[in-house]
Design a protein around this motif. Structure first.
Motif, PDB file in Angstrom:
ATOM      1  N   ARG A  32     -10.176  -8.883  34.701  1.00 43.60           N
ATOM      2  CA  ARG A  32     -10.786  -7.682  34.427  1.00 43.60           C
ATOM      3  C   ARG A  32      -9.586  -6.415  34.173  1.00 43.60           C
ATOM      4  O   ARG A  32      -9.949  -5.880  33.005  1.00 43.60           O
ATOM      5  N   LYS A  33      -8.454  -6.722  34.676  1.00 42.29           N
ATOM      6  CA  LYS A  33      -7.473  -5.718  34.484  1.00 42.29           C
ATOM      7  C   LYS A  33      -6.647  -6.144  32.998  1.00 42.29           C
ATOM      8  O   LYS A  33      -6.391  -5.363  32.258  1.00 42.29           O
ATOM      9  N   GLU A  34      -6.851  -7.628  32.887  1.00 43.55           N
ATOM     10  CA  GLU A  34      -6.233  -8.065  31.567  1.00 43.55           C
ATOM     11  C   GLU A  34      -7.169  -7.687  30.430  1.00 43.55           C
ATOM     12  O   GLU A  34      -6.606  -7.342  29.398  1.00 43.55           O
ATOM     13  N   THR A  35      -8.404  -7.726  30.607  1.00 40.43           N
ATOM     14  CA  THR A  35      -9.413  -7.327  29.556  1.00 40.43           C
ATOM     15  C   THR A  35      -9.148  -5.750  29.253  1.00 40.43           C
ATOM     16  O   THR A  35      -9.117  -5.357  27.860  1.00 40.43           O
ATOM     17  N   GLU A  36      -8.989  -4.932  30.141  1.00 35.96           N
ATOM     18  CA  GLU A  36      -8.782  -3.516  29.872  1.00 35.96           C
ATOM     19  C   GLU A  36      -7.406  -3.323  29.041  1.00 35.96           C
ATOM     20  O   GLU A  36      -7.225  -2.395  28.171  1.00 35.96           O
ATOM     21  N   SER A  37      -6.274  -4.093  29.602  1.00 35.52           N
ATOM     22  CA  SER A  37      -5.090  -3.854  28.872  1.00 35.52           C
ATOM     23  C   SER A  37      -4.935  -4.420  27.441  1.00 35.52           C
ATOM     24  O   SER A  37      -4.517  -3.887  26.547  1.00 35.52           O
ATOM     25  N   LEU A  38      -5.833  -5.602  27.409  1.00 38.09           N
ATOM     26  CA  LEU A  38      -5.870  -6.030  25.986  1.00 38.09           C
ATOM     27  C   LEU A  38      -6.626  -5.078  24.955  1.00 38.09           C
ATOM     28  O   LEU A  38      -6.218  -4.691  23.939  1.00 38.09           O
ATOM     29  N   ILE A  39      -7.891  -4.594  25.426  1.00 37.41           N
ATOM     30  CA  ILE A  39      -8.457  -3.399  24.813  1.00 37.41           C
ATOM     31  C   ILE A  39      -7.678  -2.110  24.300  1.00 37.41           C
ATOM     32  O   ILE A  39      -7.562  -1.636  23.279  1.00 37.41           O
ATOM     33  N   ALA A  40      -6.713  -1.811  25.475  1.00 40.99           N
ATOM     34  CA  ALA A  40      -5.919  -0.611  25.219  1.00 40.99           C
ATOM     35  C   ALA A  40      -4.861  -0.932  24.295  1.00 40.99           C
ATOM     36  O   ALA A  40      -4.318  -0.081  23.289  1.00 40.99           O
ATOM     37  N   GLY A  41      -4.309  -2.365  24.281  1.00 39.95           N
ATOM     38  CA  GLY A  41      -3.214  -2.508  23.262  1.00 39.95           C
ATOM     39  C   GLY A  41      -3.649  -2.795  21.888  1.00 39.95           C
ATOM     40  O   GLY A  41      -3.044  -2.173  20.901  1.00 39.95           O
ATOM     41  N   LEU A  42      -4.903  -3.215  21.513  1.00 35.45           N
ATOM     42  CA  LEU A  42      -5.484  -3.163  20.267  1.00 35.45           C
ATOM     43  C   LEU A  42      -5.717  -1.719  19.730  1.00 35.45           C
ATOM     44  O   LEU A  42      -5.606  -1.486  18.680  1.00 35.45           O
ATOM     45  N   THR A  43      -6.243  -0.931  20.756  1.00 30.46           N
ATOM     46  CA  THR A  43      -6.313   0.404  19.906  1.00 30.46           C
ATOM     47  C   THR A  43      -5.064   1.106  19.930  1.00 30.46           C
ATOM     48  O   THR A  43      -5.049   1.752  18.838  1.00 30.46           O
ATOM     49  N   SER A  44      -4.207   0.730  20.800  1.00 29.31           N
ATOM     50  CA  SER A  44      -2.848   1.528  20.421  1.00 29.31           C
ATOM     51  C   SER A  44      -2.084   1.105  19.194  1.00 29.31           C
ATOM     52  O   SER A  44      -1.541   1.882  18.489  1.00 29.31           O
ATOM     53  N   LEU A  45      -2.601  -0.099  18.819  1.00 34.36           N
ATOM     54  CA  LEU A  45      -1.977  -0.543  17.372  1.00 34.36           C
ATOM     55  C   LEU A  45      -3.004  -0.277  16.162  1.00 34.36           C
ATOM     56  O   LEU A  45      -2.414  -0.467  15.114  1.00 34.36           O
ATOM     57  N   GLY A  46      -3.844   0.643  16.548  1.00 32.06           N
ATOM     58  CA  GLY A  46      -5.008   1.248  15.468  1.00 32.06           C
ATOM     59  C   GLY A  46      -5.813  -0.145  15.020  1.00 32.06           C
ATOM     60  O   GLY A  46      -6.303   0.342  13.767  1.00 32.06           O
ATOM     61  N   ILE A  47      -5.991  -0.984  15.619  1.00 28.65           N
ATOM     62  CA  ILE A  47      -6.881  -2.196  15.183  1.00 28.65           C
ATOM     63  C   ILE A  47      -8.447  -1.794  15.560  1.00 28.65           C
ATOM     64  O   ILE A  47      -8.524  -1.222  16.872  1.00 28.65           O
ATOM     65  N   ARG A  48      -9.304  -1.512  14.664  1.00 30.89           N
ATOM     66  CA  ARG A  48     -10.655  -1.107  14.883  1.00 30.89           C
ATOM     67  C   ARG A  48     -11.547  -2.555  14.547  1.00 30.89           C
ATOM     68  O   ARG A  48     -11.824  -2.776  13.369  1.00 30.89           O
ATOM     69  N   ILE A  49     -11.902  -3.075  15.691  1.00 30.88           N
ATOM     70  CA  ILE A  49     -12.767  -4.075  15.498  1.00 30.88           C
ATOM     71  C   ILE A  49     -14.314  -3.762  14.868  1.00 30.88           C
ATOM     72  O   ILE A  49     -14.603  -2.780  15.531  1.00 30.88           O
ATOM     73  N   GLU A  50     -14.850  -4.507  14.076  1.00 28.91           N
ATOM     74  CA  GLU A  50     -16.015  -4.153  13.498  1.00 28.91           C
ATOM     75  C   GLU A  50     -17.239  -5.095  13.794  1.00 28.91           C
ATOM     76  O   GLU A  50     -18.380  -4.661  13.811  1.00 28.91           O
ATOM     77  N   ALA A  62     -17.744 -12.424  28.825  1.00 24.45           N
ATOM     78  CA  ALA A  62     -17.234 -11.223  29.608  1.00 24.45           C
ATOM     79  C   ALA A  62     -16.438 -10.403  28.764  1.00 24.45           C
ATOM     80  O   ALA A  62     -16.353  -9.216  28.673  1.00 24.45           O
ATOM     81  N   MET A  63     -15.407 -11.014  28.300  1.00 23.77           N
ATOM     82  CA  MET A  63     -14.368 -10.299  27.551  1.00 23.77           C
ATOM     83  C   MET A  63     -14.899  -9.736  26.243  1.00 23.77           C
ATOM     84  O   MET A  63     -14.717  -8.614  25.734  1.00 23.77           O
ATOM     85  N   ALA A  64     -15.715 -10.490  25.360  1.00 24.91           N
ATOM     86  CA  ALA A  64     -16.300 -10.239  24.327  1.00 24.91           C
ATOM     87  C   ALA A  64     -17.198  -8.927  24.226  1.00 24.91           C
ATOM     88  O   ALA A  64     -17.542  -8.106  23.557  1.00 24.91           O
ATOM     89  N   SER A  65     -17.909  -9.010  25.485  1.00 23.55           N
ATOM     90  CA  SER A  65     -19.029  -7.953  25.811  1.00 23.55           C
ATOM     91  C   SER A  65     -18.259  -6.509  25.993  1.00 23.55           C
ATOM     92  O   SER A  65     -18.561  -5.401  25.554  1.00 23.55           O
ATOM     93  N   ALA A  66     -16.974  -6.533  26.809  1.00 21.46           N
ATOM     94  CA  ALA A  66     -16.303  -5.466  26.886  1.00 21.46           C
ATOM     95  C   ALA A  66     -15.666  -4.874  25.487  1.00 21.46           C
ATOM     96  O   ALA A  66     -15.537  -3.715  25.408  1.00 21.46           O
ATOM     97  N   ILE A  67     -15.152  -5.799  24.835  1.00 21.18           N
ATOM     98  CA  ILE A  67     -14.539  -5.404  23.405  1.00 21.18           C
ATOM     99  C   ILE A  67     -15.888  -4.864  22.492  1.00 21.18           C
ATOM    100  O   ILE A  67     -15.541  -3.661  22.028  1.00 21.18           O
ATOM    101  N   ALA A  68     -16.929  -5.470  22.584  1.00 20.73           N
ATOM    102  CA  ALA A  68     -18.073  -4.737  21.600  1.00 20.73           C
ATOM    103  C   ALA A  68     -18.237  -3.703  22.361  1.00 20.73           C
ATOM    104  O   ALA A  68     -18.658  -2.465  21.488  1.00 20.73           O
ATOM    105  N   ARG A  69     -18.561  -3.400  23.359  1.00 22.56           N
ATOM    106  CA  ARG A  69     -18.871  -1.848  24.040  1.00 22.56           C
ATOM    107  C   ARG A  69     -17.731  -0.804  23.590  1.00 22.56           C
ATOM    108  O   ARG A  69     -18.161   0.149  23.027  1.00 22.56           O
ATOM    109  N   ASN A  70     -16.595  -1.341  23.769  1.00 22.20           N
ATOM    110  CA  ASN A  70     -15.392  -0.425  23.511  1.00 22.20           C
ATOM    111  C   ASN A  70     -15.498   0.077  21.965  1.00 22.20           C
ATOM    112  O   ASN A  70     -15.272   1.114  21.793  1.00 22.20           O
ATOM    113  N   PHE A  71     -15.630  -0.955  21.310  1.00 24.11           N
ATOM    114  CA  PHE A  71     -15.644  -0.700  19.638  1.00 24.11           C
ATOM    115  C   PHE A  71     -16.852  -0.251  19.220  1.00 24.11           C
ATOM    116  O   PHE A  71     -16.897  -0.021  17.935  1.00 24.11           O
ATOM    117  N   GLY A  72     -17.876  -0.137  19.663  1.00 20.76           N
ATOM    118  CA  GLY A  72     -19.303  -0.012  19.372  1.00 20.76           C
ATOM    119  C   GLY A  72     -19.704  -0.888  18.385  1.00 20.76           C
ATOM    120  O   GLY A  72     -20.248  -0.424  17.557  1.00 20.76           O
TER     121      GLY A  72
END
Length: 224
Positions: A32-50, A62-72
């Motif tokens: 779960r910490k890895e998932t949070e770090s991944l999302i933070a890393g993508l966001t810091s690079l300006g990557i916007r998942i559509e 589990a990973m995909a759901s967290a990413i989808a929630r974060n990027f809406g």
């Protein structure tokens, strides 16, 4: 089109060294910490998942759901993103398989992408399944940045095929849990898939006790 190809976070069976394949186990606290770090890393690079496409297996979802929630964005389940089916070896400890079936273990994880385990599929079949889905993405999705959540063995094989047109050295492209690769589709030829970077895991260095790696990847627990 930019494609972020991600391996799911650590699971209980990853931690224990058990081959998962089409079977599943829960994501760990570290995962779960890895998932949070991944999302933070993508966001810091300006990557916007559509849009997020995910293997239907629970650890990937589990990973995909967290990413989808974060990027809406929308989440779509896709069977083509499943791990290689390891057949009779699923649910067994990797060390046990190496001891009791040394030739099969070497074929599966080191040197024979065409080897088909009993009641399973070959790595070559799994890799071509994943690449076939990537090639049809422009036909089913108009987004510019897409995320695919999949699994270690099939990802490393797909990267090997895309970079070297061969599966001869597939273990070299191993991906840590919650690491990712960046692919791009050629605008002139939609079947041309370019590997921009692979095995990116720098975002994981902030997690205590996580093994250090570089863009060349590193060898670890296989089969998940």
């Amino acid at each position: 089109m930019q494609i972020i190809l991600i391996r799911h976070a650590e699971t209980e069976w990853n931690r224990q060294g058990i081959i998962q394949g089409w079977r599943d186990s829960p994501v760990t606290k570290k995962g779960r910490k890895e998932t949070e770090s991944l999302i933070a890393g993508l966001t810091s690079l300006g990557i916007r998942i559509e849009r997020v496409f995910s293997s239907p297996q629970g650890r990937a979802l589990a990973m995909a759901s967290a990413i989808a929630r974060n990027f809406g964005c929308t989440l779509v389940l896709q069977d083509e993103l499943k791990e290689q089916h390891f057949g009779q070896f699923e649910g067994q400890y990797l060390n046990t398989v190496r001891r009791e079936y040394p030739d099969a273990a070497a074929s599966l994880f080191e040197n024979d992408a065409d080897y088909v385990p009993h009641q399973g599929e070959s790595l070559a079949q799994a890799a071509n399944r994943l690449i076939g889905f990537i090639q049809k993405l422009p036909l089913i999705c108009a987004c510019e940045t897409i995320c695919l959540v999949s699994h270690s063995h099939v990802i490393q094989a797909a990267i090997s095929l895309l970079k070297e047109c061969s599966l001869r050295d597939f273990p070299r492209f191993y991906h840590l849990n919650a690491s990712y690769s960046i692919l791009e589709m050629d605008e002139a030829d939609k079947e041309q898939i370019h590997v921009v970077k692979w095995g990116i895991a720098s975002h994981l260095l902030k997690i205590d006790c996580h093994p250090k790696t570089n863009n060349a990847g590193g060898k670890g627990i296989l089969g998940g």
